[in-house]
Design a protein around this motif. Sequence first.
Motif, short mmCIF file in Angstrom:
data_model
loop_
_atom_site.label_atom_id
_atom_site.label_comp_id
_atom_site.label_asym_id
_atom_site.label_seq_id
_atom_site.Cartn_x
_atom_site.Cartn_y
_atom_site.Cartn_z
N LYS A 1 34.30 -17.57 59.94
CA LYS A 1 33.53 -16.93 61.00
C LYS A 1 32.07 -16.70 60.61
N THR A 2 31.73 -16.97 59.35
CA THR A 2 30.39 -16.70 58.85
C THR A 2 29.70 -18.00 58.44
N SER A 3 28.39 -18.03 58.52
CA SER A 3 27.63 -19.22 58.15
C SER A 3 27.98 -19.68 56.74
N LEU A 4 28.37 -20.93 56.60
CA LEU A 4 28.73 -21.48 55.30
C LEU A 4 27.53 -21.47 54.36
N LEU A 5 26.36 -21.80 54.89
CA LEU A 5 25.15 -21.82 54.07
C LEU A 5 24.85 -20.43 53.50
N LYS A 6 24.95 -19.40 54.36
CA LYS A 6 24.69 -18.04 53.90
C LYS A 6 25.68 -17.63 52.80
N GLN A 7 26.94 -18.04 52.95
CA GLN A 7 27.95 -17.69 51.96
C GLN A 7 27.69 -18.39 50.63
N LYS A 8 27.25 -19.64 50.69
CA LYS A 8 26.95 -20.37 49.47
C LYS A 8 25.74 -19.76 48.76
N VAL A 9 24.74 -19.35 49.53
CA VAL A 9 23.57 -18.69 48.95
C VAL A 9 23.97 -17.38 48.29
N TYR A 10 24.86 -16.65 48.96
CA TYR A 10 25.35 -15.38 48.41
C TYR A 10 26.07 -15.62 47.08
N CYS A 11 26.91 -16.63 47.02
CA CYS A 11 27.63 -16.95 45.78
C CYS A 11 26.66 -17.32 44.66
N ALA A 12 25.63 -18.07 45.02
CA ALA A 12 24.65 -18.48 44.02
C ALA A 12 23.90 -17.27 43.47
N LEU A 13 23.50 -16.37 44.36
CA LEU A 13 22.79 -15.16 43.92
C LEU A 13 23.70 -14.26 43.09
N THR A 14 24.96 -14.15 43.51
CA THR A 14 25.93 -13.35 42.75
C THR A 14 26.13 -13.94 41.36
N SER A 15 26.16 -15.26 41.29
CA SER A 15 26.36 -15.92 40.00
C SER A 15 25.22 -15.64 39.02
N LEU A 16 24.01 -15.40 39.56
CA LEU A 16 22.88 -15.02 38.70
C LEU A 16 23.14 -13.67 38.04
N ARG A 17 23.65 -12.72 38.84
CA ARG A 17 23.98 -11.40 38.29
C ARG A 17 25.11 -11.51 37.27
N TYR A 18 26.08 -12.38 37.56
CA TYR A 18 27.17 -12.59 36.60
C TYR A 18 26.63 -13.13 35.28
N LYS A 19 25.72 -14.08 35.38
CA LYS A 19 25.15 -14.69 34.17
C LYS A 19 24.40 -13.65 33.34
N ILE A 20 23.61 -12.83 34.01
CA ILE A 20 22.85 -11.79 33.32
C ILE A 20 23.78 -10.81 32.60
N ASN A 21 24.90 -10.50 33.25
CA ASN A 21 25.85 -9.54 32.69
C ASN A 21 26.97 -10.19 31.89
N LYS A 22 26.85 -11.50 31.69
CA LYS A 22 27.85 -12.26 30.90
C LYS A 22 29.25 -12.12 31.47
N ILE A 23 29.36 -12.24 32.78
CA ILE A 23 30.64 -12.20 33.48
C ILE A 23 31.02 -13.62 33.90
N SER A 24 32.24 -14.02 33.64
CA SER A 24 32.72 -15.35 34.03
C SER A 24 33.49 -15.27 35.35
N VAL A 25 33.61 -16.40 36.02
CA VAL A 25 34.29 -16.46 37.32
C VAL A 25 35.44 -17.46 37.27
N ILE A 26 36.57 -17.05 37.81
CA ILE A 26 37.72 -17.94 37.99
C ILE A 26 37.91 -18.11 39.49
N CYS A 27 37.92 -19.35 39.96
CA CYS A 27 38.06 -19.62 41.40
C CYS A 27 39.33 -20.41 41.68
N VAL A 28 40.02 -20.00 42.72
CA VAL A 28 41.19 -20.73 43.18
C VAL A 28 40.78 -21.94 44.01
N ASN A 29 39.64 -21.81 44.70
CA ASN A 29 39.16 -22.87 45.57
C ASN A 29 38.04 -23.65 44.88
#
Length: 321
Positions: free
Chosen positions: A77-105
């Motif tokens: 129901k939400t813009s795919l582009l906006k969601q991808k941008v959000y994930c990318a920005l979130t991943s920057l915060r993860y990198k700074i805080n040394k947090i890893s991500v596990i994705c099912v998809n």
Amino acid sequence: MSENSWVHWLKNEGFKVFLTKHKTGEEALTYLQEIIDKNNIDILHLHFGIYHGIILNCAKSLGVKIFVHDHMEFNPKTSLLKQKVYCALTSLRYKINKISVICVNERKCKSYLFANRFFVPNGISFIRNVTKFATREDMRKKLGIKDSQKLCLFLGWHLHTKGIDIAFKAVEKLSKSNPDIVLGVVGHSGTPSDESLKSIKEFTNVDPRSPFIRFLESTDDIFAYHKAADVYLSASRTESFSYGVLEAISQNTPLVVSDIPATVWSHSYDKAFVYPTEDYNSCAKAIEQAIKLDRNAPSNSNEFIEKYSNIKYTVLLCHDE
């Protein structure tokens, strides 16, 4: 706070389980830090986001390796582009805080551009907290499904995402020529409230009290439901990884699945029938084909079981509301 059956099962299996009412703020962080220190925990695995904000801001102070488990697909129901941008920005915060991500998809995993990320598809487990699976005959008798009836099992807890409107319209169409077809819906309790029934009717334009619709209680013994069914329907508009599809295949149950990217892996199942997402007429035809199959006939289901039952996980911390 009462303990659910899964809590007892985990304890019986030798795991430590900690329950908390603290969801936000300093108290939650202090409680979490105490658990980490007292139990010499080295890795913190977050499967749901209840502590996500707290840990994101205090990740370095916890002194453990942190993995955030994203088990969701993009929201249709939400813009795919906006969601991808959000994930990318979130991943920057993860990198700074040394947090890893596990994705099912896999598609979503690629959107965490800057984080240390891992694509890990879901696996199937036959142990859970169920010691004995009910037989097909016992479960059908319990559900009141006659031998002459064809049960189409559907897990439809989310109206739009799971495509409950497609499922209702497809089975409604089939019921006009085959009155023995029954859609067994899991996810709204066996006796949905009047308010819930009203919402379902408004969304689907089909009366949920129709004789071809049966609401089923949720159960830990989901494999018995799949055994009882003549066909399993996945009408999802989006998925990360469908447990329901894998569970149906594991029980050699014929499958009807929408052609979304996340379930392409299931198309090689011998008893799978694929239809174009949103097309309830094609869905009805696929169900009609599927129910003609002998559900006891051999298939390549064992190949899927072997592939998806080899993933093992360790439970570090559980949370219950």
